[in-house]
Scaffold this active site. Structure first.
Site, mmCIF file in Angstrom:
data_model
loop_
_atom_site.group_PDB
_atom_site.id
_atom_site.type_symbol
_atom_site.label_atom_id
_atom_site.label_comp_id
_atom_site.label_asym_id
_atom_site.label_seq_id
_atom_site.Cartn_x
_atom_site.Cartn_y
_atom_site.Cartn_z
ATOM 1 C CE LYS A 181 -8.782 -3.296 1.639
ATOM 2 N NZ LYS A 181 -7.686 -1.168 2.541
ATOM 3 C CB SER A 225 -6.875 -0.280 -1.640
ATOM 4 O OG SER A 225 -7.035 -0.187 -0.490
ATOM 5 C CB SER A 230 -6.688 2.212 1.412
ATOM 6 O OG SER A 230 -5.291 1.602 0.108
#
Lengths: 96, 510
Positions: free
Chosen positions: B79, B154, B178
């Site tokens: 990420k 996210s 997330s």
């Protein structure tokens, strides 16, 4: 309902520039979110002591011993990321 | 079997047995990625040369006849909130558009130490603030199961990347859901570890009392493998701890387990299909011998409000560091004063959701409001944690849906912040209480009237229709992944992972 004046004041505290039309947009959105958050007032918290301690952390502090000096190359790497530098110092606008 | 279909375990076996080389495996993923990225957009940065050189090293290891760690040569994605030395790290924000990570995050260092091959950095909501990955300053990631829908957020790019076979596994971060929400929306597995189980050194901070890095993968077993590598105490993160409780998974017997099902997690407005599939999962565990108990977590309805006060307050403080001076975007035309440098750099560098949250957080912490908002939220948080403590006296784990809905349409919630926040309603409590939780795919929505239409066509290619983006065919949302969540006691990741593995083994085939 939050006032426009409050939005402007908060934005300044947050060091966040806002355009005029955004002030109104934020005023509406913040009021609606804060309206939802009002929910928390229903909860009886009179008997609660504030507890913010994460789980299981007992010995977070490291030993008080000298650490090796940071390497010059690392400082250089960090300085390369700065928008403006002069003689290995970060350059800022005059504050007076 | 395609190389890009493999799990960690299978890819590892293939490498050990010499069925393919690490370079071949890496190239297969890079080719796949080139083809899929046009439609999915999982990645913000792809580091092809770096990946190939890492893979080459693993092949040298194999040639030398050295023992291969289980992650050696396995292509993965990180990420874009997690630093990988020398690679751009943006947190999907314009303010960090040209930021080159000066060091490795501890979890990345550990992955590299095991020989994992990093393919690139995945898309996300800006500073991890969002539930759909639409808040990225750079691109919109699509859900591989339906290109008109969001992957969740996210950590959306990590989930879509795994789901579209653009990597074997990925790292995400979870502040209020997330990791779990995108895993659920994309039909992958995601683990949000106990607060402190994985070092956050090198994670771009959002809300420090909630943030946690975790693995995302195709299977529970893969998540477990990655978790074992990245977890543990790190002197660079004072909140990290060495897990004291190591439950041996072999010892876990499902018929000795008590599974709690909180009534507050089956609410009105929940999609019928989600409810149906989750109830089937509960029934499956019951058939396997687990004792199912209805429990109550009475403060659940206050979790989201509590979460937003705490997360936004902490975010407003954490994001104060982006000042246009130390690093990151700085306003280009020369403003008159230092104050204007701050105001304009932050105005131009931050996107709308981040600005909204900074303002809300600043408001909640400002003089006169601190007690009414932040302090009150901290007290409600203590009550929420107590709910879980009480529940865990009666049951060993708690089972809930990950989300009341399946993946929603791109654009559906982006203009209504509150509606977007509600996507996290079943995930935020876990972060507030600091607990570990695992999201596992358990089925897909039935195609409803969509099915009737399709059943007529004998040669029905499901994947083709889902990826064609034909809105008429997708009206009912059929074929969208549904996920359930297992919440465990602090540092009992092994229990929830083992229970997840049991479901993968016995629960899927029916």
């Amino acid at each position: 309902m939050i006032t426009k004046k409050e939005v402007k004041h908060i934005a300044k505290l947050a060091r966040l520039g806002l355009k005029d039309k955004e002030i109104e947009k934020f005023q509406k959105e913040l009021s609606s979110i804060l309206g939802y958050i009002e929910k928390l007032k229903e909860v009886d918290i009179s008997k609660v002591k504030t507890e913010i301690q994460p789980i299981g952390i007992d010995e977070a502090a490291r030993k008080d011993t000298e650490k090796p000096k940071p390497k010059i190359e690392n400082s250089k790497k960090l300085l390369e990321l700065a928008p403006a530098v002069k003689n290995s110092y970060l350059k800022v606008k005059s504050i007076f | 079997m395609e190389l890009t279909d493999l799990t960690i375990k299978k890819a590892h076996q293939g490498l050990v047995n010499g069925e393919f080389s690490a370079l071949e495996l890496c190239k297969a993923y890079l080719d796949r990625l080139k083809e899929k990225e046009k439609e999915i957009s999982s990645y913000l940065t792809v580091v092809e040369d770096f990946a190939l050189s890492q893979a080459k090293k693993i092949d040298d290891m194999i040639l030398e006849g050295r023992d291969l760690p289980v992650l050696a040569g396995i292509p993965c994605a990180i990420k874009d909130a997690i630093l990988v030395e020398g690679i751009r790290c943006t947190a999907a924000s314009k303010i960090l558009e040209n930021y080159i990570a000066p060091y490795d995050a501890t979890c990345v260092k550990k992955l590299k130490g095991e020989g994992a091959v990093i393919l690139g950095k995945t898309n996300m909501d800006e500073f991890a603030m969002g539930s759909s990955t639409e808040n990225s300053a750079f691109k919109i990631t699509k859900n591989p199961h339906d290109l008109t829908r969001v992957p969740g957020g996210s950590s959306g790019g990590s989930a879509s990347g795994i789901s579209a076979n653009e990597c074997v596994f990925a790292l995400g971060s979870d502040t209020g859901g997330s990791i779990r929400l995108p895993a659920c929306f994309c039909g992958t597995v995601g683990l949000k570890p106990t607060y402190g189980a994985v070092s956050r050194y090198g994670l771009i901070a959002f809300a420090s009392s909630l943030d946690q890095i975790g693995p995302m993968a195709k299977t529970v077993e893969d998540c477990k493998i990655v978790f074992d590598v990245i977890s543990g105490k790190d002197e660079m993160d004072s909140t990290s701890v060495e897990p004291k409780l190591k439950v041996q998974s072999e010892k876990l017997k499902v018929n000795e387990l008590r599974i709690g099902v909180p009534k507050e997690y089956f609410i009105e407005g929940m999609e019928k299909e989600v409810e149906r599939v989750i109830k089937k999962v509960i029934k499956k565990y019951e058939e396997l011998g687990a004792k199912i108990e209805e429990i109550s977590l009475p403060h659940t309805e206050y979790a989201l409000a509590c979460y937003y006060i705490i997360a936004l307050s902490e975010a407003s403080a954490n994001l104060a560091r982006y000042d246009g001076i130390k690093y990151g975007y700085s306003v280009s035309d020369k403003p008159a004063s230092l104050m204007d440098v701050y105001l304009q750099s932050r105005e131009e560098g931050f996107g709308p959701e981040v600005r909204r949250r900074i303002i809300l957080g600043t408001y909640a912490l400002s003089a006169g409001y601190y007690e009414a908002y932040y302090l009150r939220a901290q007290k409600v948080r203590a009550l929420l944690r107590k709910d879980f403590d009480e529940a865990f006296k009666k049951v060993d784990v708690i089972l809930t849906p990950v989300s009341p809905t399946t993946a929603f349409k791109i654009g559906e919630k982006i203009n209504d912040p509150l509606k977007m926040y509600l996507s996290d309603i079943f995930t935020v409590s876990v972060n507030l209480a600091g607990l570990p939780a695992l999201a596992i795919p358990c089925g897909k929505t039935a195609p409803h009237h969509f099915a009737k239409e399709v059943r007529k066509q004998k040669r029905f290619n499901k994947e083709k229709i889902f990826s064609s983006g034909n809105k008429n065919l997708l009206q009912s949302g059929g074929g969208l992944p549904i996920g359930f969540q297992i919440i465990g006691r602090p540092f009992e990741e092994n229990v929830i992972l083992s229970l997840g593995e049991i479901f993968e083994k016995y629960g899927r085939a029916h």
